[in-house]
Write a protein that holds these residues in place. Structure first.
Motif, PDB file in Angstrom:
ATOM      1  N   LEU A  54       0.827  -1.206   0.000  1.00 19.21           N
ATOM      2  CA  LEU A  54       0.000   0.000   0.000  1.00 19.21           C
ATOM      3  C   LEU A  54       0.861   1.256   0.000  1.00 19.21           C
ATOM      4  N   PRO A  55       0.481   2.283  -0.763  1.00 20.36           N
ATOM      5  CA  PRO A  55       1.202   3.565  -0.732  1.00 20.36           C
ATOM      6  C   PRO A  55       1.119   4.205   0.653  1.00 20.36           C
ATOM      7  N   ASP A  56       2.075   5.083   0.951  1.00 23.02           N
ATOM      8  CA  ASP A  56       2.128   5.702   2.272  1.00 23.02           C
ATOM      9  C   ASP A  56       0.867   6.479   2.602  1.00 23.02           C
ATOM     10  N   ASP A  57       0.318   7.198   1.626  1.00 28.62           N
ATOM     11  CA  ASP A  57      -0.877   7.990   1.923  1.00 28.62           C
ATOM     12  C   ASP A  57      -2.082   7.107   2.245  1.00 28.62           C
ATOM     13  N   VAL A  58      -2.141   5.922   1.605  1.00 33.97           N
ATOM     14  CA  VAL A  58      -3.232   4.986   1.890  1.00 33.97           C
ATOM     15  C   VAL A  58      -3.066   4.407   3.293  1.00 33.97           C
ATOM     16  N   ARG A  59      -1.826   4.094   3.661  1.00 37.06           N
ATOM     17  CA  ARG A  59      -1.584   3.580   5.016  1.00 37.06           C
ATOM     18  C   ARG A  59      -2.007   4.610   6.064  1.00 37.06           C
ATOM     19  N   THR A  60      -1.643   5.865   5.823  1.00 37.67           N
ATOM     20  CA  THR A  60      -2.014   6.928   6.760  1.00 37.67           C
ATOM     21  C   THR A  60      -3.525   7.033   6.897  1.00 37.67           C
ATOM     22  N   SER A  61      -4.207   6.944   5.769  1.00 31.65           N
ATOM     23  CA  SER A  61      -5.666   7.014   5.790  1.00 31.65           C
ATOM     24  C   SER A  61      -6.261   5.872   6.608  1.00 31.65           C
ATOM     25  N   LEU A  62      -5.716   4.667   6.454  1.00 30.28           N
ATOM     26  CA  LEU A  62      -6.227   3.509   7.192  1.00 30.28           C
ATOM     27  C   LEU A  62      -5.947   3.618   8.688  1.00 30.28           C
ATOM     28  N   LEU A  63      -4.818   4.229   9.038  1.00 27.45           N
ATOM     29  CA  LEU A  63      -4.501   4.423  10.451  1.00 27.45           C
ATOM     30  C   LEU A  63      -5.463   5.402  11.126  1.00 27.45           C
ATOM     31  N   SER A  98      -3.012  -0.503  12.907  1.00 28.77           N
ATOM     32  CA  SER A  98      -2.092  -0.204  14.008  1.00 28.77           C
ATOM     33  C   SER A  98      -1.177  -1.374  14.326  1.00 28.77           C
ATOM     34  N   LEU A  99      -1.657  -2.592  14.110  1.00 32.15           N
ATOM     35  CA  LEU A  99      -0.824  -3.769  14.370  1.00 32.15           C
ATOM     36  C   LEU A  99       0.434  -3.767  13.515  1.00 32.15           C
ATOM     37  N   TRP A 100       0.380  -3.096  12.352  1.00 31.53           N
ATOM     38  CA  TRP A 100       1.548  -3.047  11.465  1.00 31.53           C
ATOM     39  C   TRP A 100       2.583  -2.019  11.910  1.00 31.53           C
ATOM     40  N   VAL A 101       2.171  -1.012  12.673  1.00 37.13           N
ATOM     41  CA  VAL A 101       3.102   0.059  13.037  1.00 37.13           C
ATOM     42  C   VAL A 101       3.416   0.083  14.521  1.00 37.13           C
ATOM     43  N   MET A 102       2.798  -0.819  15.294  1.00 34.34           N
ATOM     44  CA  MET A 102       2.957  -0.750  16.744  1.00 34.34           C
ATOM     45  C   MET A 102       4.397  -0.991  17.182  1.00 34.34           C
ATOM     46  N   HIS A 103       5.196  -1.679  16.363  1.00 36.47           N
ATOM     47  CA  HIS A 103       6.570  -1.970  16.772  1.00 36.47           C
ATOM     48  C   HIS A 103       7.431  -0.704  16.837  1.00 36.47           C
ATOM     49  N   ASP A 105       5.736   2.524  17.417  1.00 39.82           N
ATOM     50  CA  ASP A 105       4.821   3.572  17.861  1.00 39.82           C
ATOM     51  C   ASP A 105       4.278   3.251  19.262  1.00 39.82           C
ATOM     52  N   GLU A 106       4.825   3.925  20.282  1.00 37.67           N
ATOM     53  CA  GLU A 106       4.410   3.674  21.659  1.00 37.67           C
ATOM     54  C   GLU A 106       2.941   4.024  21.881  1.00 37.67           C
ATOM     55  N   GLU A 107       2.517   5.118  21.284  1.00 36.66           N
ATOM     56  CA  GLU A 107       1.151   5.576  21.496  1.00 36.66           C
ATOM     57  C   GLU A 107       0.127   4.569  20.979  1.00 36.66           C
ATOM     58  N   ARG A 108       0.379   4.048  19.785  1.00 37.51           N
ATOM     59  CA  ARG A 108      -0.566   3.070  19.219  1.00 37.51           C
ATOM     60  C   ARG A 108      -0.502   1.751  19.989  1.00 37.51           C
ATOM     61  N   THR A 109       0.672   1.387  20.455  1.00 36.23           N
ATOM     62  CA  THR A 109       0.776   0.169  21.263  1.00 36.23           C
ATOM     63  C   THR A 109      -0.059   0.306  22.536  1.00 36.23           C
ATOM     64  N   THR A 110       0.064   1.450  23.183  1.00 37.98           N
ATOM     65  CA  THR A 110      -0.713   1.688  24.405  1.00 37.98           C
ATOM     66  C   THR A 110      -2.210   1.627  24.119  1.00 37.98           C
ATOM     67  N   GLU A 111      -2.610   2.225  22.992  1.00 36.68           N
ATOM     68  CA  GLU A 111      -4.023   2.212  22.614  1.00 36.68           C
ATOM     69  C   GLU A 111      -4.514   0.787  22.373  1.00 36.68           C
ATOM     70  N   ARG A 120       5.167  -7.677  20.505  1.00 38.52           N
ATOM     71  CA  ARG A 120       5.791  -6.982  19.390  1.00 38.52           C
ATOM     72  C   ARG A 120       5.669  -5.472  19.439  1.00 38.52           C
ATOM     73  N   GLY A 121       4.724  -4.931  20.206  1.00 41.85           N
ATOM     74  CA  GLY A 121       4.531  -3.489  20.230  1.00 41.85           C
ATOM     75  C   GLY A 121       5.665  -2.758  20.936  1.00 41.85           C
ATOM     76  N   ARG A 122       5.840  -1.485  20.581  1.00 40.06           N
ATOM     77  CA  ARG A 122       6.854  -0.666  21.255  1.00 40.06           C
ATOM     78  C   ARG A 122       6.263  -0.187  22.572  1.00 40.06           C
ATOM     79  N   LEU A 123       6.851  -0.631  23.660  1.00 41.97           N
ATOM     80  CA  LEU A 123       6.270  -0.396  24.987  1.00 41.97           C
ATOM     81  C   LEU A 123       6.839   0.860  25.635  1.00 41.97           C
ATOM     82  N   GLY A 124       5.952   1.747  26.049  1.00 39.11           N
ATOM     83  CA  GLY A 124       6.372   2.825  26.937  1.00 39.11           C
ATOM     84  C   GLY A 124       6.550   2.267  28.329  1.00 39.11           C
TER      85      GLY A 124
END
Length: 460
Positions: A155-164, A176-181, A183-189, A206-210
């Motif tokens: 997927l193009p970057d703009d499409v990924r952003t739209s889906l997020l 979010s599961l694709w970027v959580m590694h 992104d602390e904020e999305r992992t927390t969410e 796998r998520g980036r943990l705060g």
């Protein structure tokens, strides 16, 4: 040996003509029909008969076959409406690529009136990227979820952003599961929204943990083995788990990437030869890094070595090292997954172990064949003698002798060999232990095939 075994083997005989196969199809026998459906060669007449067969179970077998021409499977969409479900779901063979349907078939399936047909198609193996990528902008969130889940990489970057930032929570979650590694904020969410859902383990691992969410998970005792495997878990928090009462937690801590070999050894962990362990995510993510793979291949911890063994990018010197590993699972994983696993390793595993997985090693391209007749033609082990049949240089005399071997598995192997004289193949049909193997030999005369059908009660 029963008539059913004979006819089942005959259904797989690659030289069986349409007349034989049609008589087998006329038998109301599920297993024989199933065997017919995944033949590698399929006469047009038989395919057409299955395509229009009055029994929907036969048509479903055609839809789920991974060897039949996809164009033929797609033609089931012109039949009864109920067949669309089976076509959409399609075949799903173990560790094998599924050839895609023609694009027109996907267009019909994805616009089908039944929700389940659309759902099965979105999740079916073999759907090509170019069919799924446009679905990222589909008005139905189920389609957008499928695009997120299956073709995020395309997927193009703009499409990924739209889906997020999608209006549908489930779509945002999958994205979010694709970027959580990273992104602390999305992992927390995700930790908050998934709560006790089954995906929580993946997020925790796998998520980036705060630090705050990591401390909370640790205090709550949620998914601790997964938490201990997360490379972003602060080292001091991981150290608190090094002596946890749960051996799975201690094992996970001992497999963390930042530990030295001495620190791993100081933890009380144990791995048995039959213990099933998933590939460590941090090793897999670093599979193109020879430094990391070499460190894992030389580790005293078998989990690290097993994880390195499945990586095709493993340096050749490490392949040689792991081929002689003391841990059976390391050697087996290397033999199964690495294209340069030594031929002798595959042979040794096949002959010296009874694990169910080793029987599949004989179909690997690097499994040795040349020279086996000389090595094993007189071997005491019947499994070794059976391998002698597979030597391309095996003499007619050896094949004849092995077709009369005391061990049924050796006779069966010889009975399937196309180099065995036709007369001897026909004789073996009467062998109560290996007649089925002779029935599958392509050199078997058609007249003999018809005689087997007659004795088996197949309709004319």
């Amino acid at each position: 040996m029963t008539n059913h075994q004979i006819l089942n083997a005959l259904a797989g005989n690659p030289a069986a003509p349409a007349g034989v196969l049609l008589r087998l199809l006329a038998l109301d026998d599920h297993s024989i029909r199933f065997r017919l459906s995944w033949r590698e060669t399929f006469p047009d007449e038989v395919a057409e008969t299955m395509l229009t067969h009055p029994d929907r179970r036969v048509r479903r077998m055609l839809a789920e076959s991974w060897t039949i021409d996809p164009e033929l499977r797609a033609r089931l969409l012109d039949g009864p409406a109920s067949d669309a479900f089976a076509v959409g779901r399609g075949p799903n063979p173990y560790r094998m690529a599924v050839p895609p349907l023609p694009d027109w078939a996907y267009e019909r399936l994805l616009t089908h009136e039944r929700d389940m047909v659309r759902y099965e198609t979105l999740n079916a193996a073999g759907v090509p990227d170019h069919v799924l990528v446009p679905l990222a902008g589909h008005p139905d969130p189920m389609f957008r979820q499928a695009a997120c889940r299956r073709v995020w990489h395309a997927l193009p970057d703009d499409v990924r952003t739209s889906l997020l930032h999608d209006t549908d929570q489930a779509v945002r979650r999958v994205a979010s599961l694709w970027v959580m590694h990273e992104d602390e904020e999305r992992t927390t969410e995700l930790v908050e929204t998934l709560a006790d859902a089954w995906q929580l383990g993946e997020v925790v691992e796998r998520g980036r943990l705060g630090r705050a969410v990591a401390e909370r998970l640790l205090a709550e005792g949620k998914r601790l083995p997964w938490l201990a495997r997360n490379p972003t878990l602060p080292a001091d928090l991981a150290a608190r788990l090094a002596h946890h009462e749960d051996p799975a937690v201690r094992l996970a801590v001992a497999a963390r990437p930042e530990l030295s070999e001495e620190e791993r050894a100081a933890i009380d962990w144990e791995v048995g030869p039959e213990d099933r362990l998933d590939t460590l995510r941090w090793v897999w993510d670093a599979r193109t890094d020879p430094v990391v793979l070499r460190r894992c291949a030389t580790s005293a911890h078998p989990w690290l070595r097993r994880s390195a063994a499945v990586c095709r990018e493993l340096p050749e010197d490490c392949v040689e090292l792991l081929a002689g590993d003391e841990d059976f699972a390391v050697r087996l994983l290397l033999a199964e997954r690495h294209p340069k696993a030594p031929a002798e390793l595959l042979l040794d595993l096949y002959l010296d172990d009874t694990h169910r997985a080793v029987s599949m090693l004989v179909i690997k391209p690097q499994f040795p064949a040349a020279g086996l007749a000389a090595r094993f033609g007189e071997a005491a082990d019947p499994r070794a003698r059976a391998l002698a049949v597979g030597d391309p240089e095996a003499t007619p005399e050896l094949l004849e002798r092995l077709s009369r071997d005391a061990a049924a598995e050796v006779r069966a192997k010889a009975a399937q060999d196309v180099r065995l004289p036709v007369g001897r193949v026909v004789e073996l049909l009467a062998d109560p232990d290996v007649g089925w193997a002779a029935a599958g030999n392509p050199v078997l005369p058609v007249a003999e095939m018809m005689a087997l059908l007659d004795r088996g009660g197949a309709p004319v």
